[in-house]
Design a protein around this motif. Structure first.
Motif, short mmCIF file in Angstrom:
data_model
loop_
_atom_site.label_atom_id
_atom_site.label_comp_id
_atom_site.label_asym_id
_atom_site.label_seq_id
_atom_site.Cartn_x
_atom_site.Cartn_y
_atom_site.Cartn_z
N LYS A 1 0.91 -1.13 0.00
CA LYS A 1 -0.06 -0.03 -0.01
C LYS A 1 0.91 1.31 -0.08
N LEU A 2 0.76 2.08 -0.96
CA LEU A 2 1.30 3.28 -1.00
C LEU A 2 1.45 4.11 0.31
N PHE A 3 0.59 4.27 0.87
CA PHE A 3 0.31 4.83 2.34
C PHE A 3 1.37 4.43 3.32
N ASP A 4 1.64 2.80 3.03
CA ASP A 4 2.70 2.58 4.11
C ASP A 4 4.10 2.56 3.82
N THR A 5 4.35 3.02 2.55
CA THR A 5 5.83 3.33 2.06
C THR A 5 6.20 4.74 1.78
N LEU B 1 -3.30 20.69 -11.32
CA LEU B 1 -2.96 20.02 -9.97
C LEU B 1 -1.76 19.32 -9.88
N THR B 2 -1.06 19.29 -8.68
CA THR B 2 0.18 18.31 -8.65
C THR B 2 0.00 17.61 -7.44
N PHE B 3 0.52 16.46 -7.63
CA PHE B 3 0.59 15.33 -6.50
C PHE B 3 1.71 14.91 -6.26
N GLN C 1 -7.33 18.49 -1.33
CA GLN C 1 -8.16 17.46 -1.11
C GLN C 1 -8.43 16.38 -2.15
N GLN C 2 -7.40 16.44 -2.92
CA GLN C 2 -7.43 15.69 -4.27
C GLN C 2 -6.75 14.29 -4.12
N LEU D 1 -4.95 8.11 -4.03
CA LEU D 1 -3.57 7.75 -3.68
C LEU D 1 -3.31 7.08 -2.37
N LEU D 2 -4.13 7.31 -1.38
CA LEU D 2 -3.80 6.79 -0.14
C LEU D 2 -4.25 5.17 0.01
N ASN D 3 -5.06 4.80 -0.88
CA ASN D 3 -5.48 3.36 -1.19
C ASN D 3 -4.76 2.71 -2.17
N PHE D 4 -3.97 3.11 -2.90
CA PHE D 4 -3.40 2.85 -4.22
C PHE D 4 -2.43 1.47 -3.67
#
Length: 104
Positions: free
Chosen positions: A3-7, A21-23, A92-93, A97-100
């Protein structure tokens, strides 16, 4: 599956002017960043699919090794501040990605 959130230490979105927008994805460890980039996990097609937007709205997916970061820039669905626009700062966009999840 990872999970991206973990790394990543940081997963965020923000305005890149009124029309883009940029991420930012900033990884905790250089080794994981390098594997993520080498495996081409995040491509314009992958990002477009994740956000349900046409691929031609993804301007760039850029890696920046000194910061262990990947930056994705897209054309905003509507200009910042337009009537009906719900996130004037673009902050807020980043939630998809948090769940990717991905496999290296």
């Amino acid at each position: 599956m990872t999970k991206l959130f973990d790394t990543a230490d940081v997963i965020r979105s923000k305005n890149a002017g009124p029309y883009e927008l940029t991420f930012d994805i900033i990884f905790k460890e250089a080794d994981h960043f390098n594997k993520f980039v080498e495996a081409k996990i995040m491509t314009p097609a992958v990002f477009a699919n994740l956000y349900n937007i046409p691929e031609n709205r993804v301007i760039s997916v850029i890696s920046f090794p000194p910061a262990k970061a990947v930056k994705i820039t897209i054309i905003r669905p509507m200009a910042s501040g337009d009537l009906g626009e719900k996130d004037i700062y673009g902050a807020q966009q980043h939630s998809p990605l948090l769940n990717f999840t991905y496999t290296i």
